[in-house]
Design a protein around this motif. Structure first.
Motif, PDB file in Angstrom:
ATOM      1  N   ARG A 187     -11.106  -1.345   2.601  1.00  0.00           N
ATOM      2  CA  ARG A 187     -10.521  -0.192   3.299  1.00  0.00           C
ATOM      3  C   ARG A 187     -10.414  -0.472   4.791  1.00  0.00           C
ATOM      4  O   ARG A 187      -9.407  -0.131   5.420  1.00  0.00           O
ATOM      5  N   LEU A 216      -7.454  -2.662   5.440  1.00  0.00           N
ATOM      6  CA  LEU A 216      -6.215  -1.919   5.232  1.00  0.00           C
ATOM      7  C   LEU A 216      -5.954  -0.984   6.411  1.00  0.00           C
ATOM      8  O   LEU A 216      -4.818  -0.888   6.902  1.00  0.00           O
ATOM      9  N   ALA A 228      -6.986   0.191  -1.622  1.00  0.00           N
ATOM     10  CA  ALA A 228      -7.429  -1.083  -1.038  1.00  0.00           C
ATOM     11  C   ALA A 228      -7.979  -2.007  -2.122  1.00  0.00           C
ATOM     12  O   ALA A 228      -7.659  -3.203  -2.150  1.00  0.00           O
ATOM     13  N   THR A 270      -8.297  -5.936  -1.186  1.00  0.00           N
ATOM     14  CA  THR A 270      -8.762  -5.963   0.194  1.00  0.00           C
ATOM     15  C   THR A 270      -9.753  -4.827   0.419  1.00  0.00           C
ATOM     16  O   THR A 270     -10.051  -4.062  -0.503  1.00  0.00           O
ATOM     17  N   ALA A 291       0.841  -1.205   0.000  1.00  0.00           N
ATOM     18  CA  ALA A 291       0.000   0.000   0.000  1.00  0.00           C
ATOM     19  C   ALA A 291       0.877   1.256   0.000  1.00  0.00           C
ATOM     20  O   ALA A 291       0.599   2.219  -0.723  1.00  0.00           O
TER      21      ALA A 291
END
Length: 347
Positions: free
Chosen positions: A257, A260, A250, A255, A232
């Motif tokens: 948010r 994350l 994300a 994945t 990220a």
């Protein structure tokens, strides 16, 4: 009676590699790659090319100057080139100059057409892309050169959150110590895991990394350890000028948010938004101290609306304005000119 004493049989070379060095190539990428081959080729540190063989090709045999000024002398003319398991192109400084000679470019095209696997180290990836040798392939570039690649090849999207990428007969690497890990990958493939581990250990590299490992990048206050967080952060580094929404980052990483944010808080004790802001501010400080660009130009290059926006944010987060920072660094810019608005002077 014939003498039964026979010289010991030499094992066949299991890995043959040739290098093409671009003008102003990156010495560290070349040295890391070739040193893994050297250490894997023989016992201990004796450097005999028993299991591996490597050579630097050139059409003229003239010394090639690296980006740091050190020159490397090629040892094989193109017309005398043999057969190799891999042809490695080592790139360097990005410029409009031709990095390889016409003869070397033609040789590279012929070898790729003949099915020889081609490796791009550092900005050697740019050379392969310009020749059309990466069409239909995934390729890896350093996060530092991600935007340069996108600007030059608008229709292409490189992988910039891994240390190297292997896609069939194209192998590309972000450079630096990643070159050692890519070389170790090839040594493991052709010679064995023990030879790869031995080479890296002698070079004081703890363990071999797979290509999927995240690239190291611009440092945060705390070093990320979570692989998802590292990826990220790399995405953030690639989108400094036009910050990308956290939801989109994300989504790109497969994945949510919420996940994350939870991983960031666990690993870095800060939210993704806070980490993103830290990266942008650090990039702004680098530009402020290393260039004479106006504060407005620095602000826009680092994802802020304008000079005053950067000034307010920097003051709130670091307790200093761009003008004050430049003055402390010896730049001496006047506060009111630096940010484009009149700021009150401290009494």
């Amino acid at each position: 009676m014939k003498n039964s004493a026979m010289p010991p049989a030499q094992p066949n070379k299991r890995l043959r590699v040739a290098f093409l060095l671009a003008g102003r190539f990156t010495l560290s990428a070349f040295a890391n790659f070739v040193d893994v081959l050297r250490l894997a080729a023989d016992e201990a540190d004796m450097s005999r090319p028993i299991l591996c063989e490597w050579t630097v090709l050139s059409d003229t045999l003239g010394p090639v100057r690296s980006s740091c000024g050190v020159r490397v002398q090629p040892d094989t003319r193109l017309r005398n080139a043999g057969s190799y398991d891999y042809l490695v192109v080592v790139g360097g400084l990005i410029s409009d100059e031709v990095a390889l000679s016409p003869a070397e470019l033609a040789y590279l095209r012929r070898q790729a057409a003949a099915g020889v696997p081609v490796v791009g180290l550092c900005t050697g990836v740019f050379i392969l892309q310009e020749l059309g040798l990466l069409k239909g392939y995934r390729c890896c570039v350093s996060w530092f050169h991600h935007q340069d690649f996108m600007d030059r090849f608008e229709a292409e999207t490189p992988v910039s959150d891994q240390i190297f990428v292997v896609d069939r007969d194209r192998l590309t690497c972000s450079g630096g110590h990643g070159a050692a890990h890519l070389a170790a990958f090839l040594v493991q493939r052709h010679i064995g895991q023990s030879a790869a581990i031995k080479s890296l250990n002698i070079m004081m590299i703890d363990e071999a990394m797979s290509g999927e490992k995240a690239q190291p990048g611009q440092a945060l206050t705390r070093r990320a350890r979570d692989e998802l967080v590292k990826r990220a952060v790399l995405r953030m580094q690639q989108h400094i000028e036009m910050p990308k929404p956290i939801d989109d980052i994300a989504r790109d990483l497969g994945t949510s948010r919420r996940t994350l944010e939870r991983r960031f808080l666990s690993d870095l004790n800060q939210t993704p938004l806070k980490a993103y802001l830290e990266l942008r501010l650090e990039r702004a400080l680098i530009r402020l101290r290393s260039s004479d660009a106006s504060v407005t130009e620095v602000a826009l290059a680092c994802g802020f609306c304008d000079g005053p926006h950067l000034s307010r944010t920097l003051k709130a987060e670091r307790g200093i304005t761009p003008a004050e920072y430049r003055k402390a660094q010896g730049g001496g810019a006047e506060p009111e000119l630096a940010v484009g608005v009149l700021l009150p002077r401290a009494e």
